[in-house]
Design a protein around this motif. Sequence first.
Motif, mmCIF file in Angstrom:
data_model
loop_
_atom_site.group_PDB
_atom_site.id
_atom_site.type_symbol
_atom_site.label_atom_id
_atom_site.label_comp_id
_atom_site.label_asym_id
_atom_site.label_seq_id
_atom_site.Cartn_x
_atom_site.Cartn_y
_atom_site.Cartn_z
ATOM 1 N N ALA A 151 0.831 -1.209 0.000
ATOM 2 C CA ALA A 151 0.000 0.000 0.000
ATOM 3 C C ALA A 151 0.863 1.255 0.000
ATOM 4 C CB ALA A 151 -0.931 -0.013 1.210
ATOM 5 N N GLY A 152 1.866 1.276 0.854
ATOM 6 C CA GLY A 152 2.730 2.449 0.960
ATOM 7 C C GLY A 152 3.463 2.740 -0.339
ATOM 8 N N ARG A 153 4.010 1.693 -0.934
ATOM 9 C CA ARG A 153 4.781 1.880 -2.165
ATOM 10 C C ARG A 153 3.877 2.279 -3.327
ATOM 11 N NH1 ARG A 153 9.097 3.278 -4.953
ATOM 12 N NH2 ARG A 153 10.214 1.632 -6.055
ATOM 13 N N ASP A 164 -1.234 -0.232 15.937
ATOM 14 C CA ASP A 164 -0.068 -0.132 15.058
ATOM 15 C C ASP A 164 -0.482 0.259 13.640
ATOM 16 O OD1 ASP A 164 -1.265 -2.600 14.711
ATOM 17 O OD2 ASP A 164 0.612 -3.667 14.329
ATOM 18 N N TRP A 165 -1.702 -0.076 13.258
ATOM 19 C CA TRP A 165 -2.190 0.394 11.958
ATOM 20 C C TRP A 165 -2.385 1.909 11.986
ATOM 21 C CZ3 TRP A 165 -2.724 -0.405 6.973
ATOM 22 C CH2 TRP A 165 -3.497 0.507 6.260
ATOM 23 N N THR A 166 -2.996 2.384 13.051
ATOM 24 C CA THR A 166 -3.277 3.816 13.190
ATOM 25 C C THR A 166 -1.982 4.620 13.067
ATOM 26 O OG1 THR A 166 -5.031 3.160 14.699
ATOM 27 C CG2 THR A 166 -4.486 5.498 14.641
ATOM 28 N N THR A 173 1.289 8.190 8.886
ATOM 29 C CA THR A 173 2.400 8.594 8.012
ATOM 30 C C THR A 173 2.084 8.313 6.537
ATOM 31 O OG1 THR A 173 3.473 6.436 8.269
ATOM 32 C CG2 THR A 173 4.091 8.153 9.848
ATOM 33 N N HIS A 174 0.910 7.808 6.253
ATOM 34 C CA HIS A 174 0.486 7.535 4.863
ATOM 35 C C HIS A 174 -0.916 8.090 4.651
ATOM 36 C CE1 HIS A 174 3.685 4.613 5.670
ATOM 37 N NE2 HIS A 174 3.923 4.645 4.390
#
Lengths: 216, 216
Positions: free
Chosen positions: B16-18, B39-41, B46-47
Amino acid sequence: MRIAVLGTGMVGRAIAGRAAELGHEVTVGTRDATAARDDWTEWAATHPTVTLAGYADATAGADLVVNATSGDGSLPALTAAGEENLADKVLLDIANPLDFGNGFPPTLSVLNDDSLGERIQRAFPRTRVVKALNTLTADLMVQPRQLADGDHSVFVSGDDPAAKKVVTELLTSFGHTDVIDLGDLSTARGTEMLLPLWLRLYGKLGTALFNLKVVR
Amino acid sequence: MRIAVLGTGMVGRAIAGRAAELGHEVTVGTRDATAARDDWTEWAATHPTVTLAGYADATAGADLVVNATSGDGSLPALTAAGEENLADKVLLDIANPLDFGNGFPPTLSVLNDDSLGERIQRAFPRTRVVKALNTLTADLMVQPRQLADGDHSVFVSGDDPAAKKVVTELLTSFGHTDVIDLGDLSTARGTEMLLPLWLRLYGKLGTALFNLKVVR
């Protein structure tokens, strides 16, 4: 070293020829040494220092035994070689448990929570089994420098560190530059289970002259 | 492209980030979008362009769906995503059928004459399943150039050539330089069965930042 190579097929010939070339005293073991096939006779003519004997006779005098038989032929061949003859010896096991019963591509007859290497070890508990070279074609097993000057990887799996050292030194003498010790013999599950990918790559690339490199 | 990434774990976040960084419109699918873990939050903060939605909502609007769930979570997640929502879409399947029921190393829950990729294809016959990226760690899936400047290999398996092309282009955009098309989806058996070797190498090398290169 006195090396017994069990199996007269492509793998057996490759190992026997290369080991003899490197100065080892090589005997190839077969079921019936009086009934060699024509193609063996032809090969043997060009390798005069390599002798042929029955499985038991070949194994009896050896320091190192190489299992170069087929997957389903391995236990019968080793049984014929004899538990006493194999006792305490290093056995380099190259066989893969390929099952061609349902055509191509073959499936594996043992996998996941077991391996052919472990089966052989359980059947011959006094033998020091090392799984290696079962992940590449015969030509590259013994002449790895012909591909990318040897810049690719092979693996050893086994419960006996000293036995793995003997096999690693043999592989290095063949020209291998990256021999990875995966750990105990159960790691042979990983290299045997590589075969399905190997077979598909073989089909895709149209040549067996390829190998994997562990890039790290 | 509008990309739905099913799964909020390491693999889902990496993809997802990439993909977002490369300008795609990314929605991450999860079972319950109102119950995101801490940890998702943190990751999501940052994304900011990546949105979170339920499996079905994420999938409905997507051009490409990525299965980044666990092996045993894959069929439940895709069922929740919905057969209609998945119809005609390219599904990049990254999951491996690892069974940790007997501890480490895990075994495979499907193998030899079947694969998780094929199971998913049979369950969703109108979806265009492509198996890929299941042979390396999440960081290297999306940033392959960090290792040997990308000089290593990944594989695609699938029955639909156009779908494989979409996935190959995505992989190339991530930085992969050697994407090998193994053939139809049954070749996913080979890449899924690579996992036992991968896991042993991981243990041996002490890092997941390695990959295989097909030297030919």
